[in-house]
Design a protein around this motif. Structure first.
Motif, short mmCIF file in Angstrom:
data_model
loop_
_atom_site.label_atom_id
_atom_site.label_comp_id
_atom_site.label_asym_id
_atom_site.label_seq_id
_atom_site.Cartn_x
_atom_site.Cartn_y
_atom_site.Cartn_z
N GLY A 1 0.67 -1.26 0.10
CA GLY A 1 0.00 0.05 0.00
C GLY A 1 1.00 1.28 -0.04
N LEU A 2 1.86 1.28 -0.88
CA LEU A 2 2.86 2.45 -0.61
C LEU A 2 2.15 3.47 -1.92
CD1 LEU A 2 6.26 1.13 -0.84
CD2 LEU A 2 4.92 1.76 1.10
N TRP A 3 2.43 4.65 -1.55
CA TRP A 3 1.90 5.81 -2.62
C TRP A 3 2.84 5.85 -3.60
CZ3 TRP A 3 1.89 7.37 3.18
CH2 TRP A 3 0.69 6.86 3.66
N PRO A 4 2.40 5.97 -4.83
CA PRO A 4 3.50 6.28 -5.95
C PRO A 4 3.85 7.61 -6.07
CG PRO A 4 1.16 5.54 -6.68
CD PRO A 4 1.23 5.62 -5.31
N HIS A 5 3.33 8.55 -5.42
CA HIS A 5 3.90 9.90 -5.49
C HIS A 5 4.52 10.58 -4.38
CE1 HIS A 5 0.44 10.17 -2.92
NE2 HIS A 5 0.66 11.58 -2.79
N LEU A 6 4.97 9.62 -3.42
CA LEU A 6 5.82 9.99 -2.28
C LEU A 6 6.93 9.02 -1.98
CD1 LEU A 6 3.16 10.65 0.74
CD2 LEU A 6 4.13 12.11 -0.80
N ASP A 7 8.03 9.65 -1.97
CA ASP A 7 9.36 9.15 -1.73
C ASP A 7 9.38 8.13 -0.40
OD1 ASP A 7 9.91 10.89 -0.02
OD2 ASP A 7 11.21 12.04 -1.44
N GLY B 1 6.59 -2.97 -10.55
CA GLY B 1 7.61 -2.84 -11.67
C GLY B 1 8.49 -1.56 -11.79
N TRP C 1 3.52 11.01 -11.52
CA TRP C 1 4.16 10.62 -10.27
C TRP C 1 5.18 9.83 -10.62
CZ3 TRP C 1 2.61 5.91 -11.03
CH2 TRP C 1 1.15 5.57 -11.29
N ASP D 1 -5.80 -0.07 -1.67
CA ASP D 1 -4.90 0.04 -0.47
C ASP D 1 -4.28 1.22 -0.08
OD1 ASP D 1 -5.44 -2.54 0.54
OD2 ASP D 1 -3.39 -3.55 -0.22
N ALA E 1 8.18 3.05 -7.33
CA ALA E 1 8.67 2.36 -8.83
C ALA E 1 10.05 2.21 -8.66
CB ALA E 1 8.20 3.32 -9.64
N GLU E 2 10.99 3.07 -7.81
CA GLU E 2 12.38 2.89 -8.17
C GLU E 2 13.25 1.86 -7.07
OE1 GLU E 2 12.57 7.31 -9.62
OE2 GLU E 2 12.97 7.02 -7.46
N ALA F 1 15.40 9.12 -0.86
CA ALA F 1 14.51 9.82 -1.72
C ALA F 1 13.92 9.11 -3.00
CB ALA F 1 15.53 10.78 -2.31
N ARG F 2 13.71 7.94 -2.83
CA ARG F 2 13.32 7.07 -4.05
C ARG F 2 11.80 6.98 -3.83
NH1 ARG F 2 16.98 2.85 -5.69
NH2 ARG F 2 18.92 3.65 -6.00
N ARG F 3 11.13 6.63 -4.91
CA ARG F 3 9.49 6.61 -4.78
C ARG F 3 9.66 4.85 -4.97
NH1 ARG F 3 6.88 11.39 -8.52
NH2 ARG F 3 7.65 13.14 -6.84
N TYR G 1 4.68 10.19 7.04
CA TYR G 1 3.25 10.59 6.81
C TYR G 1 2.45 10.34 8.06
CZ TYR G 1 -1.30 10.83 4.63
OH TYR G 1 -2.50 11.03 4.13
#
Ligand SMILES: Nc1ncnc2c1ncn2[C@@H]1O[C@H](COP(=O)(O)OP(=O)(O)OP(=O)(O)O)[C@@H](O)[C@H]1O
Ligand SMILES: Nc1ncnc2c1ncn2[C@@H]1O[C@H](COP(=O)(O)OP(=O)(O)OP(=O)(O)O)[C@@H](O)[C@H]1O
Ligand SMILES: [Mg+2]
Ligand SMILES: [Mg+2]
Lengths: 309, 340, 560, 340
Positions: B99-105, C279, C558, C455, B146-147, B142-144, B112
Motif C-alpha cells: 500500500g505504498l503511495w506512488p507519488h511519495l518518496d 515494476g 508521479w 490499499d 517504482a524505483e 529519496a526514492r519512490r 506521513y
C-alpha cells in the motif's frame, strides 16, 4: 418628402447614463459614439452588443427578472422590435424623431437609423451579368446561385418577406430557385465569399459588404437589381421603463440627427435620411414589415417546405 | 520465552467476538473469536485464501461486520451496526502488498503518519530517516516506490507502520519479501516495541516457521474459521486434527497401537502423529530409506517401516542413500483427538 | 476538548457541505428556473416543439456519435503515439493537438472551408477541393477533429496515471507484440478514461453550434442547435422563447441520461488496480525512453515508428495544419476571392484586431478562464471524492445536465437565477462557466480514480489520516495528471467560450470571444481569422514548456 | 539428486555474459555471468535489493544491456546494441508482484498466452481451467485480481507462466505468498516440466531453504555481482566468504587452530566456519547455554565455548535451559578462503 433641412438648430447637450443594447456592427457603434461625444459630451453610453439571437434571449430573460436593463435598443432589423412594442416595452416615438425619417422606415415606437441594402453580386467574369432579382432563377446560373438562409440571417428573411409577396415573384419564385439548384448558405457574408472565390456565379448579399470587397480588390461585380435593392432598416427604440428617459431619447434622436446619420454613413451603411451625403446608388424596395411580423413562422415553414430546412 | 508485561488488569488490546465478514453474499470470515493481550504477539497462520487479510481488514475497520463485534483497548470499534473510523483506531498496519503511495518518496511515506500525529515536517522527516536507517534503507530515502525493489518497498511499508507507535500492529505477511537477516532484525525491533510500549501484534503469515518463531500464541485459520489457538510448541506438537497437523509441519500418521515402539505419548490404539524430528536413526525399528532430500541445514529421509511410512529429519548432510536398510526409533508420538 | 471536537466536525462536514451548496447553486437552482420557464406555455406546447424538432434531434445525435467516435480515434491514437512510442517529432504532434484545441469551432470550420472548400486555397493552388465538406460529412469530420484534442489530453493523462509497466511486460512475456499488448491490455485499462473522454466529446458535439452553422446550413442540413437558433431568433411568437428553452432542456436531459447510462456500464466494468504498484519505471517492454533504441531490436522497430510517425503527421497536417493555414490565408487576404499570392496579402487584419478593446477582453478572458479552471478543479475534486460514497451516478448525471445544456440556454438560466443581483459582472459569467465546465473537470478525475488501488486509501487511514486528509494528501496527488488535463481543458474552453459570455457580459466584462464575435457578424472573416491565429500563437508559446520529452502531462505524473 | 537430462550437445538455455544493467546512471547489475543448461533449475539467491529482479528483467528483454550479452537457446537475444523483442524470446515469467491485469478474470489471464500462441478461445480456456485446477484455484476462474487474496493472485500469475510452455521459466520469488503445501505442489509440477520439456528455470529468491530445496545450482548475488555459483550443499557447506556464509544459513566463526577439536575439515590455523548442525551435544568441549530458541521442528542453542560462541541446532524441543553447563563437540568445520 423630408421635412428638415440639413442645418437643424443646435441641440442642447444632455447629460446622463444610457445603456444601449444593440446588434449593429461594432465599427458603426464606435463611429456613432465618437460623433455623439461632440454633441453630448456628458452623455455616457454603455454598450451591450450581441448577435440578434443572443440579444433577443437576453431581453426575454431580463423581462422575466424584473425589467430590461437597456434604456435604448438599436437592432438590426424591424422584426423583434415589433414584439417588444407589442409587449409594451417601448416608449412612443417623439414627434421630431419620427419626422426625421421617411414614413416607411419607422413604427409607433421605433425609428429606422440605417438601411441594409440587399443586392445581387456576381463574379467579375460571369456573363451574362444579372439585372433583376428574377435572374436568380435563370438557367444560365443553374446550380451556381447562392442565397442566405432566412432562418438564420435577418436580412435574408427580409428578402423572403419581400419576394414572397412582390408582384411576379411569390413562393413560386422560391420553387423555381430550388429547381434551378440554388444553394442556401448561412449568411450574406458566406454568399459574398463564395461568389468571390468562384464557387457561385451570383448571389444575394449586402451592398456594403460587396462594396468593401470590391474596393479591396475582390473579383466581383455589384448588381443593383430591378426593381430595387431590398432595404432592411435598423430600428432604434427607447425602453419605456428607462430611469433616464430624457437621456435615452436624446440618444435616439441623435441616431437620426444629421450628425448621427453622417457617422453611420461614414461606416458604409446607407443613412435613412435623404439629406445626408450618400453616393447615388439606386432605388430601394421594402417588404411590408408589419405584415411580415407575425407571419414569419408561416413564411419560414413555406420556405422550409421548398428548401427542406 | 514469552515476555509479557503484567498488564492483566487492563482490557485486552484486541478482542474479536463472533466476527462475520462477507464479500458480497459469501461469508469469508465465519464467526471468529480472538483475543490479543497487550504485549502479546499472535500469529494468524492459515493457507492462502483462508481469510487472514480479510480478518485484519475487519479489525482495521475497512470492512464492515455482518455479525459479532471487535473491541480495541476495551472499546467497541466495530459491530454490525457501528464502526469507528479506521484512523481513530489505535492501530498500524503493514499491508500484504505494501500500500505504498506512488507519488511519495520513502521518507515522506514514513513521515506521513508522524505528520498526521501533529509532528512538524522536519521532526517527522528526522524520525522517518531514523526508521529507514534501522531497516537499512536510509540511502533510499529519496526514492519512490517504482524505483525500489520488492523487499525495499516492503521495508518502507514496515517503517511507516512502525512510525505510528500504535497499541496494536496488524502485520500482513510483513516479511514475505525479506531475507533472513532482515527478518531477524525486524523481529527483534518488534519484540522491543512490544516490551517498551506494551504494544500487541497480529502477525498474519502462511509460513509455519515464521509463525512459530515470532508468536506467543498461534491461531490457525481455515476457510475463515479458527481451528486451533495454542502456544507455538503445542500447535506443532499437539495439533487438533490432521489438517492442522499438516499445516504446521511435516507429518506422518500411523494407525494402531504404538506402545511397542516405546514412544512418549503412546496411549493405546488410535491414530498417531509422528513429526520428523521425533524419529531418530538407531533403535529397534527396521527401516528402508525411500527418499532423501537435502535441505541445507538438515536432511529429510522418507522411511518405510512396519509401523507405516515415516519421515525423519536430521541436521547435516545425507548419511544414507535411497534403498539402504537401517534402523530407527520413534521417540515421541501424538495421539490425534478423535472428534473435533 | 470540546473546541477540538467542534473543529474536527467542521473540518469533516465542511467539504461535503461546500459540495452540496455548490451543486445547489450551480446546477439545481438554474435548472429549476429553466424548467419553470420551459413549462410556461404548458407541457403540450413543449411536447409539440419536441415533436417538430425530432428530425433535427436525430441529426444531432447521429452526427455527434460519429464525431465523438472520430475524436476518440484521433485523440487516442495520437496520445499513444506521443506518449508510448518513439515516433519522430513527438513534440510537434503535441503542439499540433493543442493548437487544434485553441481554435473555436466556428473559426475552425471557416479554416476548413478556406483550406478544403471549393475555392479554398488548395483548390486555387492544386485544384483539390472537397465539396462534401458542406453537409453532414463535413460537420462530423470537423466536430470530431474539434473534440479530439480533449480526448487526447484526457487519454494522455490517463496513460500517466495508469502507468503499470509490469502489466504490459507481462503481456509481452506472454507472447503479445507491442500492438497486441496495446489492444488487449493498455486500451482496456484505459476504458473508463476513454469513456469519460467520449462522453465529453459527445456532449460537445451535441451542443456545437458553430460547426453545423457554417458547414451544415449551406447543405440544407440542420441540427438541434441550429434549429433552436432559428426558432429563437426569428419568431414573433412570444412563446417561442419558452419552447426554445424547453427544447434545450430536453436535449440536455437526453444527453445526461446517456451519460448516466454509460456511467452505469462503466461502474460494472471497473478495473480497479489491485496489489502493489509494480515494476520499475521505464518504457514498457523496451528500453527506458531516451536511451538507445533497444529492446525491440534494430530496424523493423525503427521502420514501424517511422511509418506510424508519418501517418500521424499526415493526419495532423490534414486536420490541423492545413485548416490553420487556411485561416492564415483568410487573415492575410486583402479581400475574399483574391488568389493566395503575396501581392494580395496585408497585415491590416492583424493590426485592426490588436486594439485596446482586444487587450482588455483578453485580460478578462484570462481571468475568467483561470478562475473557471481553478474553480472547476476544486468542485470536480469535491464531487469525485464524494462519489466514493453514495450517489455516484447522481453526481455524474447532474453535472452532465448543465454540461449538456446549450451555452445560450445555460446563460439564460444563470441570468434568470442570478441576474437580478449580478448582471453585467464577471462573477455571473464565472458562475455560468463553473456550471457548464464542472463536468469537464469531473469526468477525467472520476475516470482516474480507477487506477488507484484501494490499499492506497487504506494505508492513509491506517496512518491516522481522515477521509478528507486522505483525499488531499493521497487521492488528489495521485490524480494530478488528470487534474492538470482537466484544468487545461477548462482553461482553453474559458478562453474561447462565446455563447454564454456574449449573452452575459456587460460594460467592462466583455471577453475575447465576444470581441471575435462582434467582429464576425456581418463582418469580416479576415478579422476573425486573424484574432484566432493570434490566440493560437499565444497558446503555442505559453505551452512550449509543456512539450518536453516527458510530454504534456508526463512531467506532472508521479512516475519520474 | 539433480536430474538433468543429457542435453549437453545443445546450447545452454540461457547464457548471460558480462551483463551490465543500469537504472539511470547507476549500475545495478555489474558484469554478471550465468549459464543455465536445459532441464536445469538455477536459484538466484540474494538479499533484498541485490538485483535479482533486474537480472530477470534483462533476460526477459525488458531492460537494455549497457554491456555484455544474453543468449537464449544459443541465439543472441540482448547485447548493448541490439535486442530481441520480449515476446519473441522463449520465456515465461512469474512477476514478483504478479503483474496481473485488473480487467481480466483468472481464466482469461491464464488463457492469454495460449491465445497469443494461436489457440482458439475455447481451447485456451479449457487448458487455462486445467492449470487453475492444478493450482487449486479452479473455483476462482471468474474472479478478477481485486477479488483474490494475495496467494491466489500469485497462483494466477504462476498459471499464466505455466501456460506458455516456454523453454525457460523466469520465476521471481514465485512462492513468497504460498503456503508449504502449495509450494511443494508447485515445485513438483515445475520439476516434471523440466523433465518432460527439457525446460530450464531461473528461480529468484531470498529464502535460503527454498533455494537449497529447488535448485540444481545456486547463484549468490550481491550488489549486482555474482559471489558464488555452486551446488546447494556446497553453497551451504563451502561458502567463499563470510558474507556468503551468512546469507546461506546460520554461521559461527572461530579463529585459530581447531585440530584439537577433531573436526572434519580442520587444516591448520585459520578462520573457520561452523554451521549449527555441525555441532552436537556430548563430547569434550565444555559449553554454557546462552540462549535457547525453539523453532517448531528444531531448537537453536547459542553456546559459549573456549573456541568462541557457537550455535547448535537439534531437532525437537529444548533439552537445556539458559545458563546450564554441558558439553558439545564440533563435528565439522569449513576453513574460510583467505582472499576475495
Ligand atoms: N527504477 C529504478 N531506479 C533506480 N534504482 C532502482 C530502480 N529499480 C530498482 N532499483 C534499485 O536496483 C537495485 C536492485 O533492484 P532489484 O529489484 O533487482 O532487487 P531484488 O534483488 O529483486 O530485490 P528484492 O528481493 O527486494 O525484490 C535495488 O537497490 C533497487 O533500489
Ligand atoms: N473482493 C473480494 N470479493 C470476493 N471474494 C474475495 C474478495 N477478496 C478476497 N476474497 C476471497 O476471500 C477469501 C479470503 O481472502 P484473504 O485475502 O483474506 O485471504 P488470505 O488469507 O489473506 O490469503 P493470502 O495468504 O493468499 O493472502 C479468499 O478466498 C478470496 O478469494
Ligand atoms: Mg492475504
Ligand atoms: Mg525483486
Amino acid at each position: 418628402t423630408l421635412a428638415q433641412d440639413a442645418s437643424s438648430p443646435p441641440v442642447t447637450p444632455v447629460d446622463g447614463e444610457v445603456a444601449l443594447y444593440t446588434s449593429v456592427t461594432q465599427d458603426t457603434i464606435d463611429a456613432v459614439l465618437a460623433a455623439l461625444s461632440d454633441v453630448h459630451p456628458d452623455l455616457h453610453v454603455e454598450v451591450f452588443r450581441a448577435p440578434t439571437g443572443e440579444l433577443d434571449a437576453r431581453i426575454a430573460t431580463e423581462q422575466r427578472i424584473g425589467g430590461v436593463g437597456a434604456d435604448v435598443l438599436w437592432l438590426t432589423d424591424p422584426l423583434s422590435v415589433q414584439r417588444y412594442q407589442a409587449d409594451g416595452l417601448l416608449a412612443p416615438l417623439a414627434a421630431e424623431v419620427a419626422a426625421a425619417v421617411p414614413e416607411g422606415f419607422r413604427g409607433d415606437t421605433f425609428v429606422g437609423t440605417r438601411l441594409l441594402d440587399l443586392v445581387l453580386v456576381a463574379g467579375e467574369d460571369v456573363s451574362p451579368q444579372p439585372v433583376s432579382w428574377a435572374d436568380l432563377a435563370d438557367p444560365a446560373y443553374a446550380g451556381r446561385a447562392a442565397i442566405p438562409d432566412p432562418g438564420f440571417a435577418g436580412s435574408a428573411l427580409a428578402a423572403l418577406g419581400y419576394l414572397a409577396t412582390a408582384d411576379g415573384y411569390g413562393m413560386d419564385f422560391y420553387q423555381s430557385l430550388k429547381d434551378n439548384g440554388t444553394v442556401v448558405v448561412a449568411s450574406p457574408v458566406d454568399v459574398l465569399t463564395g461568389v468571390a472565390e468562384g464557387n457561385y456565379d451570383i448571389g444575394i448579399t449586402l451592398d456594403k459588404l460587396a462594396r468593401d470587397a470590391i474596393e479591396k480588390g475582390s473579383p466581383i461585380e455589384l448588381v443593383w437589381p430591378e426593381p430595387g435593392a431590398i432595404a432592411v432598416f435598423s430600428p432604434a427604440a427607447v425602453v419605456a421603463s428607462s430611469d433616464d428617459l430624457a437621456a435615452a431619447q436624446a440618444l435616439q434622436a441623435f441616431l437620426v440627427s444629421p450628425e448621427g446619420q453622417a457617422a453611420i454613413a461614414s461606416t458604409g451603411w446607407q443613412p435613412v435620411r435623404e439629406d445626408v451625403a450618400w453616393p447615388a446608388t439606386g432605388p430601394v424596395v421594402s417588404p411590408d414589415w408589419s405584415a411580415l411580423y407575425g407571419n414569419q413562422q408561416r413564411l419560414l415553414e413555406e420556405y422550409d417546405a421548398i428548401f427542406g430546412g | 520465552m514469552t515476555e509479557r508485561p503484567t498488564v492483566t488488569t487492563l482490557a485486552p488490546a484486541v478482542s474479536v467476538r463472533g466476527a462475520v465478514v462477507n464479500y458480497g453474499d459469501a461469508a469469508v470470515i465465519r464467526g471468529v473469536d480472538l483475543e490479543v493481550a497487550r504485549g502479546e504477539t499472535v500469529a494468524l497462520l492459515g493457507p492462502s485464501g483462508s481469510g487472514k487479510t480479510t480478518l485484519l481488514y475487519a479489525i482495521a475497520g475497512f470492512l464492515p461486520l455482518v455479525d459479532g463485534e471487535i473491541l480495541l483497548d476495551g472499546r467497541l470499534a466495530s459491530s454490525s451496526t457501528s464502526s469507528t473510523a479506521p484512523e481513530q483506531r489505535p492501530l498500524a498496519m503493514v499491508f500484504q502488498h505494501y500500500g505504498l503511495w506512488p507519488h511519495l518518496d520513502a521518507i515522506d511515506t514514513v513521515a506521513y503518519p508522524l505528520r498526521r500525529a501533529g509532528r512538524t515536517r522536519s521532526a517527522a522527516r528526522a524520525e522517518a530517516a531514523e526508521l529507514l536507517d534501522q531497516l537499512h534503507i536510509g540511502h533510499l530515502a529519496a526514492r519512490r516506490p517504482a524505483e525500489l525493489s520488492g523487499g525495499e518497498q516492503q521495508r518502507v511499508g514496515l517503517a511507516r507502520a512502525l512510525a505510528r507507535h500504535p497499541s496494536v500492529y496488524l502485520l500482513d505477511e510483513p516479511t514475505a519479501h525479506l531475507d533472513t537477516v532482515l527478518k531477524t532484525g525486524l523481529q527483534t525491533e518488534l519484540a522491543a516495541r512490544m516490551h517498551a510500549d506494551g504494544a500487541a501484534a497480529i502477525h498474519a503469515t502462511h509460513d509455519v516457521d515464521e509463525a512459530l518463531a515470532v508468536a506467543d500464541r498461534v491461531v490457525l485459520l481455515r476457510d475463515g474459521g479458527v481451528v486451533q489457538v495454542d502456544k507455538p510448541r503445542d500447535v506443532y506438537a499437539r495439533p487438533v486434527d490432521e489438517w492442522a497437523a499438516g499445516l504446521t509441519g511435516p507429518a506422518a500418521f500411523i494407525v494402531g497401537s504404538v506402545e511397542a515402539a516405546g514412544a512418549d505419548g503412546a496411549d493405546g490404539p488410535g491414530r498417531y502423529l509422528v513429526r520428523p524430528d521425533w524419529v531418530r536413526f538407531g533403535g529397534s525399528l527396521p527401516a528402508t530409506v525411500e527418499d532423501v532430500r537435502y535441505r541445507g541445514t538438515h536432511t529429510d529421509y522418507r522411511l518405510s517401516t512396519t509401523l507405516g511410512p515415516l519421515v525423519l529429519r536430521e541436521p547435516g548432510p545425507a548419511r544414507f542413500r535411497v534403498g539402504e536398510q537401517t534402523d530407527c526409533r520413534v521417540e515421541r508420538v501424538w495421539r490425534m483427538p478423535t472428534s473435533r | 476538548m470540546a473546541d477540538r471536537d467542534v473543529l474536527a466536525w467542521t473540518r469533516r462536514l465542511l467539504p461535503p457541505a461546500a459540495l452540496a451548496v455548490a451543486a445547489g447553486l450551480l446546477v439545481v437552482v438554474p435548472l429549476t428556473v429553466l424548467a419553470r420557464t420551459a413549462l410556461e406555455q404548458g407541457l403540450d406546447v413543449l411536447l409539440d416543439a419536441v415533436g417538430a424538432a425530432s428530425p433535427a434531434i436525430l441529426a444531432s445525435v447521429w452526427t455527434s456519435l460519429a464525431a465523438s467516435a472520430l475524436a476518440l480515434l484521433i485523440g487516442t491514437g495520437v496520445a499513444v503515439l506521443t506518449e508510448r512510442t518513439d515516433v519522430p517529432g513527438r513534440r510537434g504532434l503535441r503542439l499540433a493537438m493543442l493548437l487544434a484545441f485553441i481554435v473555436p469551432g466556428y473559426v475552425a470550420a471557416m479554416g476548413w472551408l478556406s483550406a478544403y472548400g471549393p475555392g479554398g486555397f488548395l483548390d486555387d493552388t492544386l485544384g483539390l477541393a472537397a465539396p462534401a465538406l458542406l453537409g453532414p460529412l463535413g460537420v462530423v469530420v470537423v466536430m470530431g477533429v474539434e473534440a479530439s484534442p480533449i480526448v487526447y489530453l484526457i487519454v494522455v493523462a490517463g496513460l500517466a496515471t495508469r502507468a503499470e509497466p509490469d502489466l504490459e511486460r507481462a503481456a509481452r512475456a506472454s507472447g503479445a507484440g507491442p500492438t497486441e499488448t496495446f489492444r488487449t491490455i493498455t486500451l482496456p485499462l484505459l476504458r473508463p478514461v476513454i469513456a469519460g473522454a467520449g462522453a465529453i466529446a459527445f456532449v460537445l458535439s451535441v451542443t456545437s453550434f458553430g460547426v453545423p452553422a457554417v458547414l451544415g446550413i449551406p447543405a440544407g442540413f440542420s441540427t438541434m442547435t441550429t434549429s433552436i437558433y432559428r426558432d429563437l431568433a426569428f419568431s414573433s411568437d412570444p412563446g417561442s422563447f419558452a419552447s426554445g428553452v424547453g427544447l434545450a432542456v430536453v436535449l440536455a436531459v437526453g444527453a445526461a441520461l446517456l451519460i448516466v447510462l454509460t456511467d452505469r456500464l462503466m461502474e460494472r466494468r471497473r478495473t480497479e488496480r489491485s496489489g502493489a504498484f509494480s515494476g520499475p519505471s521505464g518504457h514498457i517492454g523496451t528500453a527506458p525512453r531516451g536511451s538507445v533504441e533497444h529492446a525491440d531490436g534494430g530496424s523493423p522497430r525503427r521502420w514501424r515508428a517511422l511509418a506510424a510517425g508519418t501517418v500521424a503527421w499526415l493526419l495532423v497536417t490534414l486536420v490541423v495544419i492545413l485548416p490553420l493555414l487556411g485561416l492564415l490565408v483568410t487573415a492575410l487576404a486583402r479581400a475574399p476571392g483574391l488568389a493566395p499570392l503575396p501581392s494580395n496579402w496585408t497585415l491590416d487584419n492583424f493590426r485592426e484586431v490588436l486594439n485596446a478593446h482586444t487587450w482588455e477582453a483578453l485580460a478578462n478572458s484570462v481571468v475568467l478562464a483561470t478562475g473557471a479552471a481553478i474553480g472547476v478543479i476544486v468542485l470536480a475534486g469535491l464531487a469525485v471524492l464524494a462519489r466514493r460514497g453514495h450517489g455516484a451516478g447522481l453526481t455524474g448525471g447532474l453535472l452532465g445536465l448543465t454540461f449538456a445544456l446549450p451555452g445560450s440556454t445555460l446563460a439564460v438560466a444563470v441570468l434568470l437565477a442570478y441576474g437580478a443581483a449580478l448582471r453585467d459582472t464577471l462573477a455571473i459569467i464565472l458562475i455560468a462557466y463553473l456550471a457548464k465546465f464542472w463536468a469537464l473537470g469531473y469526468r477525467p478525475l472520476a475516470a482516474g480514480l480507477d487506477a488507484i488501488p484501494a490499499d492506497s486509501y487504506r494505508a492513509a487511514r491506517m496512518s491516522g489520516a481522515g477521509a478528507w486528509v486522505t483525499a488531499r494528501t493521497i487521492t488528489l496527488p495521485l490524480l494530478r495528471p488528470m487534474i492538470v488535463a482537466g484544468g487545461l481543458i477548462v482553461f482553453m474552453f474559458g478562453i474561447h467560450e462565446v455563447t454564454m459570455s456574449s449573452l452575459l457580459y456587460g460594460p467592462g466584462s466583455s471577453t475575447l470571444a465576444v470581441v471575435v464575435l462582434n467582429l464576425q457578424q456581418y463582418g469580416d472573416n479576415g478579422l476573425t481569422a486573424a484574432l484566432a491565429l493570434i490566440l493560437a500563437v499565444i497558446v503555442a508559446v505559453a505551452s512550449l514548456p509543456l512539450l518536453g520529452r516527458t510530454g504534456v502531462l508526463g512531467r506532472v505524473g508521479w512516475r519520474r
